[in-house]
Each structure stands twice: as structure tokens, then as C-alpha cells.
Design an enzyme around this catalytic site. Structure first.
Site, PDB file in Angstrom:
ATOM      1  N   PHE A  51      -5.488  -5.674 -29.174  1.00  0.00           N
ATOM      2  CA  PHE A  51      -4.687  -5.859 -30.380  1.00  0.00           C
ATOM      3  C   PHE A  51      -3.521  -6.803 -30.104  1.00  0.00           C
ATOM      4  CE2 PHE A  51      -6.824  -1.881 -31.080  1.00  0.00           C
ATOM      5  CZ  PHE A  51      -6.984  -1.757 -32.448  1.00  0.00           C
ATOM      6  N   ASP A  52      -3.210  -7.633 -31.091  1.00  0.00           N
ATOM      7  CA  ASP A  52      -1.933  -8.347 -31.107  1.00  0.00           C
ATOM      8  C   ASP A  52      -0.874  -7.378 -31.623  1.00  0.00           C
ATOM      9  OD1 ASP A  52      -0.013 -10.540 -31.283  1.00  0.00           O
ATOM     10  OD2 ASP A  52      -0.349 -10.393 -33.443  1.00  0.00           O
ATOM     11  N   LYS A  53       0.405  -7.664 -31.355  1.00  0.00           N
ATOM     12  CA  LYS A  53       1.457  -6.730 -31.777  1.00  0.00           C
ATOM     13  C   LYS A  53       2.044  -7.098 -33.140  1.00  0.00           C
ATOM     14  CE  LYS A  53       5.775  -6.787 -30.335  1.00  0.00           C
ATOM     15  NZ  LYS A  53       6.587  -6.588 -31.582  1.00  0.00           N
ATOM     16  N   VAL A 109      -8.128  -8.134 -32.285  1.00  0.00           N
ATOM     17  CA  VAL A 109      -7.580  -7.988 -33.627  1.00  0.00           C
ATOM     18  C   VAL A 109      -6.243  -8.714 -33.663  1.00  0.00           C
ATOM     19  CG1 VAL A 109      -6.999  -6.373 -35.469  1.00  0.00           C
ATOM     20  CG2 VAL A 109      -8.643  -5.702 -33.701  1.00  0.00           C
TER      21      VAL A 109
END
Length: 812
Positions: free
Chosen positions: A526-528, A709
Site C-alpha cells: 500500500f501507498d500511504k 495499491v
């Protein structure tokens, strides 16, 4: 660079090799040059270089190995130095490493038809790379696409296309609007097949009934001839793409579903035509028409997905900025093409515009939103001497930038180019039936021929039939029962239902190739900012220490700014604003204003210190802190943070057994705080776009299936490099274009449904293929023994298709 090899050179090498008695050495299968200690080995053949290997494979597939020395392809390869040249690739790289820093370049996207094997793609690539002026070339056999970058001063686009044509291939520009006619032609074939098939099926009902009763009216013979007439356009015009694909694939030794279809259609058409001539009503024009229609439907879906993938590359190329506002030596400003901008030029950027090239600020101050490129949620203050990134947005102020990188050198251009490169090599969907069809097709043909031979040898004859008639009838039954109607819809039907179910839940599948990986991921990354978090600042503490009067003054002050922190404080203050006068916004530092004679300051610690306000020593914290002062006295210390989206802990847990990781360009303390709050197993902070891509590639090199994502431009490379790239609803245009799945809902819980439905769909596809092939195997056995006549084979085929369809509907 040394001159290209000529045919006489190869003859001379052969003679020298013979004179030196190197009989114990391994020789290249094509050019007979002694190979190195580490040759290219393909079966019993050894090759001195990749060029010889590729040319040999093409000549073998074309069945042109006899007298190949006079073959135009071989001669062209010799003239170009493609064969007998182990150092070919190194020479190409050395030639292309010459000074091209300031040359003009152009990129074209071509679709190359008649590629029979991967070696064709390799030969085209290597020959083009040796052409003067061609700088970069990628030819992808899987998608028939070529991306070629060249210098128009040295070689024209027409010359590139002509070079490809000389090798026997046809290249068409993807920008050519006539390419859309291909899709329209295929759609027309499908409509004709549907119309004819429905009418043939209608005519077949009375014919099937007359199998068991006498036809006193004599209309059956009319229905048989009408069925024949309606079936002709189906097996000729409509089925032409299937015949062509089956032929070209068989030339390369590949037998897929098209070979099964053509084999069954040929058997049905031939047998039915024979029965028609004999005056019999036992014909099967309906069965073969339905099969062609089903397969054409799948081809239309495939062609649509393929065209969409090519359009994605076009839109991605167009997504990069093309112009910038340049200040000339006379001080005038004008928009120019980015390719006309050189290092050292001055570009002017005003609030609301994107920065197009990397550079250093030489004039002005501003606040730049770098979240799309770095993942940092807080805008960065820029002043003289500050570096800026291409693709970032100037929110406030006005900047004059000295360019330090040209268009080809810019970070945004590299991101788009690398993402485009990843898309070209993105694995397209592998039809599960093709892997089995490679051995199934030859096996069915062998069984059919064996049935004729055994039946004739044993003299088996059915009632009212000759031995040869019985043998032919059994062979046709074998081919009919092997007809892949159920096999053809086993996977596509489930995939279509899966895409519909996911769309209902808010997940649009943009690349069908990712369906084979859904739910089978080993790691979900995941990206933040904007993905796990809201991407919007919110006040988490400090307002409680203010009086209502001070809150009203603070609200009146922050209303004069569009900075994200000011907007977050404004939305958190549920009081009426007090009018504020003489407001001054100090870009990158904060605000100053007057309320009822009181001077208020709101901003960073730097602003407070420059204004003589004492601030306490700040602790090392992942949250953002700002200060509020009145008449030189600190009255509040506010904490702000990017809020985590609700339900993230549950979502991370739902990813198991896959490993959930958090990778961001934000600061390491901020990433660590979010990762621990959401229970991520691993995390990485301070990652550039290239770092994210490297992180994904490392996981892939370890044999893991990876989903990513993300939402920002800085996530584009990771999205394109992952097996499954998922862009969220707030994603940038570039990220959407390179993603495989687009979420249309802000609820990330849909990721759990995505993986669950993907696993269920694969189980159903395996069940369908098992049933379809089991039906074929059992049916073939019965047909060989004469227990299954063509009429019952057609009925069994329909029943099998219904069972496969009913099983697919279990997907929920």
C-alpha cells in the site's frame, strides 16, 4: 565501428575453421562459425550469437532452411551484421552511447502483424537498432506492439516502416484511425454469425424431430438446404479470423483453441455436406455455426481488451505536459514546447500551475504540493535556491526556475517512460485451455485417424452402411464430440461474470490479465498518503487551550489562506469568524493579521522565532505542529495529522495470508506511525518513485505475486510493475492509466471482495475445464466404439455447455 559481415566473410570463416581442423569444436548451426565456451543452445543446435538463433528459428518456421544462403532474410541479416556476430548487442550499445544529449527525438507506436514467434520480434528489434538514427526499440510478441524512438534528422518514420516491411512484416501506426476498422469488421462478423446461427438453430428443430419420425410433408429437405445456405457465410466470412489464426499458429507449432474449432467445423461441414448430397437429413450445420459464434464472441472481447491496452499507452504518453512558460533574454514570457527548453533556461510558474521540468528557484517564493511525486502530504515551501520537481503543483506564490534537466531527463518523463515500458511487458492473460490444447489437438486427430484405420482393418460395418461409411461416421463423431464449445466458454464466461460482480462492488477491471492473480497474491503493498490515509490534514490537538474569542480570531485569520493546514484549522473551528485586517501571508511560513488592535501570528516555528515569539523545544514527532501567537505571546500549539481511513486495521488483517506492506515517500517516522497503527507487517519510508518500483521488483524476483495499491504519480511505476496494480478513486490520471484495477468507491473494503471473488472464480474455472475435458474424453471413447452418433454428440455438446454455464453462475 567495424563494417557489417558479408556472405563472403562467413564463407571465409568456414574455410579457416576447416583448415585449422577444429572438428572437435562446436560450430554454429546457421553460419558454421566456431562457438564460444558458452554458446546459445536450443535442443541439439548451438548458435554463436542471438542473431543466428533468431534467424534460424524464423527460417525453420517458414520451412525455408533448404538453400537458406540465398534467402532474402538471411542476406539482409548478413548485410546488417546481425548474424555471425557474438558482440552484436555490445556494439549496438557502444554505438548508441555516443553523444546524443541535444538531439531531437521522436517516438512512434506501431502494431506489427504476422509475427509468428518471439524470434520475429527479436530480429525486428535488432535490425532496427542497427539502423542509423534509431535510438530505442521494444517489440513485444505478446501484444504485436513496437515502441520505436528515433532521431528524425537521421531516419524518417516511413523508413522505419519500410525496414520492417523488407523483413516480411506489416507495420501500422496505432494513431491511424483506420485501425478501428479492424474492431468494426470483427463486430460485423459476430453479428452475421449471430443472425445466421439463430436461423439455422430454428430450422434444426424440425430436422431433429424427423430423426425419430417420418417426414411425410417433404419440407425437411428444404430446411436442410436453407441451413446449408445460412451456414456458408458463418464458416467462410465469419470464421475467417479463426482460420487465419489457426494457420499461423500451426506454422509456429502452436495449437490453441482455434485449432480445435477449425478441426470440428471442418468435420461437421464436410460430413453434413456429404449427407446433403446423398439426400440425408442428418446434418449438423447448427452445431458448427453456434461454435463459431461463441468463439467469435470471445475474440471480440479479446480484441476490445487489446485495443484498450494500446489506447492506455497512447493516453499515458499524452498525460505528460507538453509546454512551459519560458522567459526570454529580453524579459518577455511565452509558452514553448518542452523539447525546445534547454538547461539553463528560465521558466515562470504561477499559482495553480504544474512545474514541468526540474530546476532551481532563482526568483520568488511559493508553496508546492509535492504529494503526487513524493507522497509528502504537507506542501513544501520554496524560495531562492530551492530545488523543484517536475509534476508537482504550485499552490501559492510565483516562481522563476532555472532548468537543470531537459524533458528526457526529467523525473516525470522517466516515470511515464518506465511505466510505459512495464505496460509493454505486462503479462497478458494466458488462456487456460491453450496449455491443454497443445496436446489435446494432436491426440484427437490421432484418435480420429486411428478410428478409421481400425474400423476398416476389422471390417466393422453398421446397419445399412459400408465399412468406409461406418469408419467415416465414427471419425466425424470423434471430431464433433471434441468440439470445444464448453471448453471455449468455461473460462471467459466466469471471467465476464467476475468482472460484472466486481464492478457492482466498485472495482473496474481494466486489464483482464490480472484476473489470474486476484486472491493469489503473496504480498499486498500500500501507498500511504491518499490511500491508507485521507490525504487531508485534520487538527488532532491544541484547540482546547483557546478561548472562544481567540478561536474566532484564529478562524478569521486562516480564512485568508488556501494552504491545507489553514483549511484544516478553519474546518475544525466551529465558531463564527472575527473579521481580520491587514492580513499578510508569508509563503511557506504562515499568516499575520490584526483583530481589534491585536497582532496575531499563525504558522511555523520559524515564523515565531523571526517575530520574537518563544516556542518550546519540539519533540521528534510524526505529527505536524503549528503555533498561534497574540502580541508576541504564544497562546496555542496545534497538532495536525493526515487522518487514517476508517477500517484500515480490519482491511490489513483481511489481506492474510498475504503479507501487507506500507511503502511511502513520506518521512520514516510518519510512515512508521501509520504502519504500527494499522498493523502492517513491514514498512518503508522516504521512498522515491524509482525506490517503490525497485521494492516491487525485488519481491517479484523472489517469486512472489505482488499487488500494489496507490494513487499518486509517484505510484505509477509501482502500479505498472506489480502483477496487480490497483488505483484508488482519488488517483491521478497517470496512475489510473497504468493500473489494472480502478476502484470507484472510497471504501477500501472492496479489496477483500476482490481477492475472495478472484479465488472463487479460479476454482470454478478449474471445475469447468475439468468437466469440459472429461466430457470430451468420455465422449471420444464412446464415439470410437460407435456408441455415440453425431446427433447424440451434438446433444451432449449442448448439455455440457449448459452445465458449464450453470456452474459459472455460482459466483457470488
Amino acid at each position: 565501428m567495424s563494417r557489417p559481415y558479408e556472405y563472403e566473410d562467413v564463407v571465409d570463416i568456414k574455410q579457416k575453421a576447416s583448415a585449422s581442423h577444429v572438428s572437435t569444436e562446436r560450430l554454429c548451426t546457421l553460419c558454421q562459425v566456431p562457438v564460444s565456451k558458452h554458446p546459445i543452445v536450443d535442443g541439439d543446435n548451438s548458435f554463436c550469437c542471438p542473431g543466428c538463433h533468431a534467424v534460424y528459428n524464423i527460417l525453420k518456421i517458414r520451412e525455408e532452411l533448404d538453400g537458406f544462403e540465398a534467402n532474402p532474410l538471411f542476406e539482409q541479416a548478413l548485410r546488417s551484421g546481425l548474424i555471425s556476430n557474438p558482440a552484436l548487442l555490445a556494439k549496438i550499445e557502444q554505438q548508441h552511447a555516443q553523444d546524443r544529449a541535444n538531439e531531437e527525438r521522436q517516438r512512434i507506436h506501431l502494431e506489427i502483424t504476422d509475427l509468428w514467434c518471439p524470434s520475429c520480434a527479436h530480429v525486428i528489434k535488432w535490425l532496427l537498432l542497427q539502423a542509423r538514427g534509431v535510438r530505442h526499440c521494444v517489440v513485444d510478441y505478446a501484444t504485436d506492439m513496437a515502441v520505436i524512438e528515433f532521431c528524425p534528422r537521421e531516419i524518417s518514420k516511413d523508413k522505419v516502416v519500410e525496414t520492417i516491411a523488407k523483413l516480411g512484416y506489416h507495420a501500422v501506426d496505432l494513431h491511424d484511425p483506420s485501425q478501428r476498422k479492424v474492431a468494426r469488421s470483427l463486430l460485423l462478423r459476430l453479428f452475421v454469425a449471430l443472425f445466421c446461427s439463430l436461423n439455422v438453430m430454428m430450422l434444426a428443430y424440425p430436422l431433429y424431430a424427423n430423426y425419430f419420425t417420418e417426414d411425410a410433408s417433404g419440407y425437411s429437405s428444404v430446411f436442410v438446404w436453407l441451413s446449408f445456405v445460412l451456414a456458408l457465410p458463418v464458416v467462410t466470412y465469419c470464421a475467417w479470423p479463426l482460420w487465419r489464426r489457426a494457420y499461423t499458429a500451426s506454422r509456429a507449432g502452436i495449437y490453441g483453441m482455434e485449432a480445435l474449432v477449425c478441426m470440428a467445423v471442418t468435420a461437421a461441414m464436410g460430413y453434413s455436406s456429404y449427407q446433403l448430397i446423398q439426400g440425408s437429413q442428418h446434418v449438423y450445420f447448427d452445431s458448427m455455426s453456434v461454435v463459431v459464434t461463441f468463439v467469435l464472441l470471445g475474440r471480440v472481447i479479446e480484441a476490445k481488451a487489446k485495443f484498450s491496452a494500446k489506447e492506455t499507452l497512447m493516453r499515458l504518453a499524452r498525460a505528460a505536459p507538453k509546454r512551459a512558460r519560458r522567459r526570454g533574454a529580453d524579459g518577455n514570457e511565452a509558452f514553448v514546447l518542452l523539447k525546445e527548453v534547454s538547461i539553463g533556461d528560465h521558466l515562470v510558474v504561477i499559482a495553480g500551475e504544474r512545474i514541468t521540468l526540474e530546476g532551481v528557484v532563482v526568483e520568488g517564493r511559493g508553496s508546492v504540493d509535492e504529494s503526487a511525486m513524493t507522497g509528502e502530504a504537507l506542501p513544501a515551501a520554496k524560495e531562492e535556491g530551492s530545488e523543484v520537481l517536475s509534476g508537482t503543483l504550485l499552490q501559492q506564490g510565483r516562481l522563476v526556475i532555472r532548468v537543470t534537466a531537459t524533458q528526457e531527463m526529467s523525473l516525470l518523463h522517466r516515470i511515464v517512460a518506465l511505466a510505459e515500458q512495464d505496460l509493454q511487458h505486462k503479462a497478458i492473460i494466458q488462456r487456460a485451455v491453450d496449455a491443454i490444447a497443445r496436446w489435446f489437438v494432436p491426440a484427437v486427430l490421432l484418435v480420429a485417424v486411428g478410428t478409421i484405420v481400425v474400423t476398416v482393418a476389422l471390417g466393422i460395418a453398421a446397419t445399412d452402411q459400408t465399412v468406409w461409411g461406418t469408419a467415416l461416421l465414427r471419425a466425424v463423431s470423434v471430431l464433433l464430440i471434441s468440439c470445444p464449445c464448453a471448453i471455449g466458454i468455461a473460462a471467459p464466461l466466469v471471467e465476464s461474470l467476475l468482472m460484472g460482480k466486481l464492478a457492482e462492488r466498485g472495482a473496474i477491471i481494466r486489464n483482464r490479465g490480472c484476473l489470474q492473480h486476484l486472491g493469489n497474491e503473496d504480498a499486498v503493498v500500500f501507498d500511504k498518503t491518499g490511500t491508507v490515509t485521507e490525504g487531508i490534514f485534520a487538527v488532532t490537538g491544541g484547540l482546547e487551550s483557546l478561548s472562544d474569542h481567540d478561536k474566532a480570531a484564529l478562524k478569521g485569520l486562516v480564512k485568508h489562506s488556501i494552504h491545507p493546514i489553514a483549511q484544516a484549522v478553519d474546518s475544525s473551528l466551529l465558531v463564527a469568524a472575527t473579521p481580520c485586517h491587514d492580513v499578510e501571508e508569508l509563503i511557506g511560513r504562515g499568516l499575520r493579521g490584526q483583530v481589534d488592535g491585536v497582532t496575531y501570528l499563525f504558522g511555523s516555528a520559524t515564523l515565531m522565532q523571526l517575530s520574537g515569539v518563544e516556542v518550546p523545544t519540539q519533540l521528534h514527532s510524526p505529527t505536524t505542529e503549528v503555533f498561534f501567537a497574540a502580541n508576541g505571546r504564544l497562546i496555542a500549539r496545534l497538532q495536525l495529522d493526515d487522518r487514517i481511513k476508517p477500517g484500515m486495521q480490519e482491511l490489513v488483517s483481511a489481506m492474510k495470508p498475504a503479507r501487507a506492506a506500507l511503502v511511502s515517500g513520506d518521512s520514516k517516522p510518519a510512515v512508521e506511525a501509520v504502519a504500527k497503527a494499522c498493523h502492517f507487517q513491514t514498512w518503508e519510508g522516504g521512498c522515491s518513485p524509482l525506490d517503490k518500483r525497485a521494492y516491487i521488483e525485488d519481491l517479484r524476483n523472489q517469486g512472489e505475486i505482488v499487488a500494489f495499491v496507490g494513487d499518486g504519480i509517484n505510484d505509477a511505476l509501482a502500479l505498472s510493475a506489480a502483477h496487480v496494480g490497483i488505483s484508488v478513486v482519488s488517483a491521478t490520471d497517470i496512475s489510473i492509466q497504468v493500473s489494472d484495477v480502478l476502484l470507484t468507491t472510497p471504501r477500501l473494503e472492496v479489496l477483500g471482495d476482490l481477492r475472495r471473488l478472484g479465488r472463487q472464480a479460479r476454482r470454478i474455472i478449474r471445475q469447468n475445464l475439468f468437466w469440459a475435458f472429461s466430457y470430451n474424453v468420455v465422449g471420444i471413447g464412446l464415439a470410437v466404439m460407435g456408441a455415440l452418433t453425431p446427433i447424440y454428440a451434438a446433444i451432449a455438446m449442448i448439455c455440457s455447455s449448459l452445465i458449464v454455464s450453470a456452474n459459472a453462475l455460482r459466483l457470488k
